[in-house]
Design an enzyme around this catalytic site. Structure first.
Site, PDB file in Angstrom:
ATOM      1  N   GLY A 199      -6.608  60.144 -27.288  1.00 57.03           N
ATOM      2  CA  GLY A 199      -6.488  60.742 -25.965  1.00 57.03           C
ATOM      3  C   GLY A 199      -5.282  61.642 -25.818  1.00 57.03           C
ATOM      4  N   GLY A 242      -5.448  56.746 -25.468  1.00 56.61           N
ATOM      5  CA  GLY A 242      -5.731  55.932 -24.298  1.00 56.61           C
ATOM      6  C   GLY A 242      -5.377  54.482 -24.561  1.00 56.61           C
ATOM      7  N   ASP A 301     -13.658  61.109 -29.498  1.00 57.36           N
ATOM      8  CA  ASP A 301     -14.144  61.573 -28.194  1.00 57.36           C
ATOM      9  C   ASP A 301     -13.202  62.640 -27.647  1.00 57.36           C
ATOM     10  OD1 ASP A 301     -12.067  59.754 -27.719  1.00 57.36           O
ATOM     11  OD2 ASP A 301     -12.948  59.016 -25.854  1.00 57.36           O
ATOM     12  N   GLU A 330     -10.342  57.144 -34.596  1.00 58.89           N
ATOM     13  CA  GLU A 330     -11.254  56.231 -33.901  1.00 58.89           C
ATOM     14  C   GLU A 330     -12.219  55.458 -34.792  1.00 58.89           C
ATOM     15  OE1 GLU A 330      -9.350  58.568 -30.914  1.00 58.89           O
ATOM     16  OE2 GLU A 330     -10.271  59.127 -32.805  1.00 58.89           O
TER      17      GLU A 330
END
Length: 346
Positions: free
Chosen positions: A122, A74, A153, A145
């Protein structure tokens, strides 16, 4: 090559085409390694909804423009900027992104993810729950991350917690980058194919050949670098205490274990502790959607902590690679702090 055009939302950062029975999604930000924006996510969601009810489309592919990769994740810099500006843009992006991840995981038609080149963060969210996950000799796969004060996530912990032994824990805590063969071994991909064969394989699918009959690349442990490391990885990471894991790695005679300790010690201590908790919870989750619900809670709360803003600054904005974390050491992170971030989750 079919004509790719913008979708219903009008953005040209992701393009679409119908190629025979194949509906093709092309992420189109090659200079940013196709990092996802909210506009891209919403455009893909809309087109997938359309194709779900289109009898002329029987399978969907997700591809990335350019030679560098499917998707680097992302647009985390934009999330940080939105947060610093006092808007809800970051949380809104994650909300839309997680809906798309669930949509792909539950899609009524086969989805092919062409995981060539860089596939991180992502980028895994939109590919690791596809029905056919093709990696190549150029694939570089990671959930990095903890380097930016965040956690894996996009429901990555659902699959990482189910990887052989503690390989998923090693990947998640260190944020290490793995090969396509390793991605197959840990369960993030299905087969390794030659990158030059991708156009021909997609053409076969477009002509109506069943997806499961197309890719016949290497699977299993063939070529995996992680598989032979199970000994020290399983021994060191088999704990629910992140500080204990770090000390085991530091004390282990294998040099790769000690190198992993150095990597973890450089990550956000809060992120490492949260990541381990997320992994252990995800192991008991009944669905991808359940993990995404937990991710929704934790991501919003980590956004409010100093480490996320600082980590993105150090890695992606100023690029000095010298973050000053909220905690100096992993053993300073309390159990109460970690649980508070999951308070609204299961």
């Amino acid at each position: 090559m079919p004509d790719f055009t913008p979708g219903e939302t009008g953005t040209d950062e992701v393009l679409f085409a119908q190629d025979g029975v194949l509906g093709r999604v092309l992420l189109n930000r090659p200079r940013a390694i196709n990092s996802l924006t909210r506009e891209m996510v919403r455009a893909v969601r809309a087109r997938l909804e359309t194709w779900a009810d289109d009898d002329a489309v029987s399978v969907v592919s997700i591809e990335g423009a350019g030679e560098r990769g499917l998707c680097a994740g992302g647009d985390i810099r934009a999330v940080r900027e939105a947060h610093l500006a006092g808007t809800t843009g970051g949380v809104d992006f994650w909300a839309d992104e997680y809906v798309l991840d669930a949509q792909i995981a539950e899609y009524p038609k086969p989805v092919i993810a062409v995981m060539d080149g860089i596939v991180m963060g992502g980028g895994l969210g939109i590919s690791m729950f596809a029905d056919a996950r093709w990696v190549t000799e150029r694939s570089k796969v990671a959930m990095p991350e903890t380097r930016i004060g965040f956690f894996p996530d996009v429901a990555a912990t659902y699959l990482l917690s189910r990887a052989p032994g503690e390989l998923g824990t090693h990947m998640a805590l260190t944020g290490t980058t793995i090969t396509g063969a390793d991605a197959v071994h840990v369960g993030l991909a299905d087969s390794v194919i030659d990158s030059t064969s991708v156009p021909d394989l997609l053409a076969e699918v477009a002509d109506g050949r069943p997806v499961e009959a197309v890719a016949t690349g290497a699977a299993g442990d063939e070529g995996s670098l992680l598989a032979p490391a199970r000994g020290w990885i399983d021994e060191c990471y088999a704990s629910d205490d992140p500080a204990a894991i770090l000390e085991r790695l530091r004390a282990h005679p294998h040099q790769d274990a000690r190198a992993a300790a150095v990597e973890i010690a450089a990550r956000s201590p809060l992120s490492v502790a949260v990541t381990l908790e997320a992994l252990r919870r995800a192991a008991d989750a009944r669905s991808v959607r359940e993990v995404l619900e937990t991710d929704t809670t934790v991501s919003a709360r980590l956004l409010e902590r100093a480490d996320f803003t600082e980590g993105v600054r150090a890695q992606l904005v100023d690029k000095d690679r010298s973050p000053t974390w909220e905690h100096a050491r992993l053993d300073e992170v309390t159990r109460e702090e970690v649980l508070a971030l999951f308070a609204a989750a299961r």
